[in-house]
Design an enzyme around this catalytic site. Sequence first.
Site, PDB file in Angstrom:
ATOM      1  N   ALA A  10      26.758  36.443  34.022  1.00 25.47           N
ATOM      2  CA  ALA A  10      27.659  35.646  33.426  1.00 25.47           C
ATOM      3  C   ALA A  10      28.546  36.084  32.377  1.00 25.47           C
ATOM      4  O   ALA A  10      29.349  35.372  31.880  1.00 25.47           O
ATOM      5  CB  ALA A  10      26.500  34.611  32.458  1.00 25.47           C
ATOM      6  N   ARG A  15      35.207  44.836  27.215  1.00 27.42           N
ATOM      7  CA  ARG A  15      35.658  46.192  27.367  1.00 27.42           C
ATOM      8  C   ARG A  15      36.382  46.158  28.415  1.00 27.42           C
ATOM      9  O   ARG A  15      37.119  47.388  28.474  1.00 27.42           O
ATOM     10  CB  ARG A  15      34.479  46.777  26.790  1.00 27.42           C
ATOM     11  N   LYS A  22      33.603  40.493  34.853  1.00 23.02           N
ATOM     12  CA  LYS A  22      33.029  41.741  34.849  1.00 23.02           C
ATOM     13  C   LYS A  22      32.856  42.024  36.121  1.00 23.02           C
ATOM     14  O   LYS A  22      33.156  43.100  37.033  1.00 23.02           O
ATOM     15  CB  LYS A  22      32.316  42.175  33.853  1.00 23.02           C
ATOM     16  N   GLY A  77      22.240  36.749  25.191  1.00 25.00           N
ATOM     17  CA  GLY A  77      21.392  37.855  25.458  1.00 25.00           C
ATOM     18  C   GLY A  77      20.903  37.798  26.862  1.00 25.00           C
ATOM     19  O   GLY A  77      20.624  36.784  27.323  1.00 25.00           O
ATOM     20  N   GLY A 139      18.166  52.700  25.721  1.00 27.69           N
ATOM     21  CA  GLY A 139      16.789  52.448  25.182  1.00 27.69           C
ATOM     22  C   GLY A 139      16.021  53.594  25.817  1.00 27.69           C
ATOM     23  O   GLY A 139      16.026  53.919  26.993  1.00 27.69           O
ATOM     24  N   ALA A 422      74.060  50.146  74.945  1.00 29.46           N
ATOM     25  CA  ALA A 422      74.114  50.657  73.751  1.00 29.46           C
ATOM     26  C   ALA A 422      75.154  49.543  72.908  1.00 29.46           C
ATOM     27  O   ALA A 422      76.321  49.557  73.209  1.00 29.46           O
ATOM     28  CB  ALA A 422      74.079  51.841  73.578  1.00 29.46           C
ATOM     29  N   ARG A 439      79.694  43.465  73.288  1.00 32.76           N
ATOM     30  CA  ARG A 439      80.216  44.346  72.455  1.00 32.76           C
ATOM     31  C   ARG A 439      82.002  44.241  72.384  1.00 32.76           C
ATOM     32  O   ARG A 439      82.353  43.763  73.674  1.00 32.76           O
ATOM     33  CB  ARG A 439      79.719  45.745  72.332  1.00 32.76           C
TER      34      ARG A 439
END
Length: 459
Positions: A10, A15, A22, A77, A139, A422, A439
């Site tokens: 979510a 940052r 993200k 949170g 932690g 050519a 040509r």
Amino acid sequence: MTNYAIILAAGKGTRMKSDLPKVLHQVAGISMVEHVFRSVSAINPAKKVTIIGHKADLVKDVVGEQSHFVLQKEQLGTGHAVMMAEAELAGLEGQTLVIAGDTPLITGESLKNLVDFHSNHKNVATILTAEADNPFGYGRIIRNQNDEVTKIVEQKDASDFEQQVKEINTGTYVFDNKRLFEALKNITTNNAQGEYYLTDVIGIFKQLGEKVGAYKLRDFDESLGVNDRVALSRAERVMRQRINHQHMVNGVSFIDPKTTYIDIDVSLDSEVILEPNVTLKGKTKVGQASTITNGSYLVDATIGKNVTITASMIEESIVEDNVTVGPYAHIRPQSHLSQNVHIGNFVEVKSSTVGKNTKSGHLTYLGNATIGSGVNIGAGTIIANYDGQNKFKTTVGDNAFIGSNSTIIAPVNVGENAITAAGSTIHQDVPEDSLAIGRGRQVNKEGYAVKMPHHPSQK
């Protein structure tokens, strides 16, 4: 035991400095949340629930039908995010994996080991942990003398002794599903961040004397959570090392793995040789014994056996066996090069099919064309396929000879065994076995050059 999974996706990821959610930032060709889903599939969840919030529709579009979705309107949170899944999972018997969608390096094998460990030890909760050389900011997992987890302590709350602990919380857990949602009803926002912490559930279980365990990852890199572009680049590096390593194990030769960039869905057969600075993206496939040289860039390309791609770009096209491409060729989308074709330097092919044994050696553009087998295309040939509003088709029959500096103004059909002289401009069909000359007539004015300022006699 029935398994369930909650994927947390979510967050905005402030940052990252990006409007993109993200979890949708890519690592080795697919989004981080797709990596997580691939790993989660190893535990065969009966139900997967993805918690979405910031630009939720974008996440839903990427994940698709792999999951149920629950919207977290406010990000309050990790505990609050898991609460959102209550309507989908509460009351179900089984065990639930909770994992963040920004952890692309966790492998399916590790998640399966975690779930098995949780089940075998009959834990109410199991924390996925890792050993960090520098645990600052994480932690800490605090264990007692019996190696049982007693608590998770955050960096700012850790004592001097606890800060020396190197076992850290990765943020991935397995819970007894029913007990998880019961405990979530008892957590509060009474903390510095004013948020509902999922880690508080662990504390509740310990207060009740219930069994909490921890399973330690073998490889710390798997624990990486991506919160900024620096971590994203690290995840990219680790993932590409894994990808390249597996290809080498499978018989692919890398001249310099550190400078070879391969997306996760690329398929390489044995005896392929990859030189430095090669990039293979998307769902590119390369057949046995093919060589991709320095500077080549392939996207969603299908390459056959014994092909040599020299410093060239190929996009969304098929290249059959024994073809040579380059140097400096560009094969654009929806092109098909048949067996033994040669596409040389500075040749561009776009939305065209080129038949077996046809050669276009240099300085040519082939657009919206069907070229037969055994055709020779001279230098400087241009198929003029676009009039500014519409694209037109050109067909060149088998064994035709397209002279150098021919301009073919589509739509035109050049028959089998036909020749264009050519320097010709061809704007009408050329019958088979015919010579087309288009040509201006050459006129020679003898002695006229003497009158020109640049002539030596005038200086």
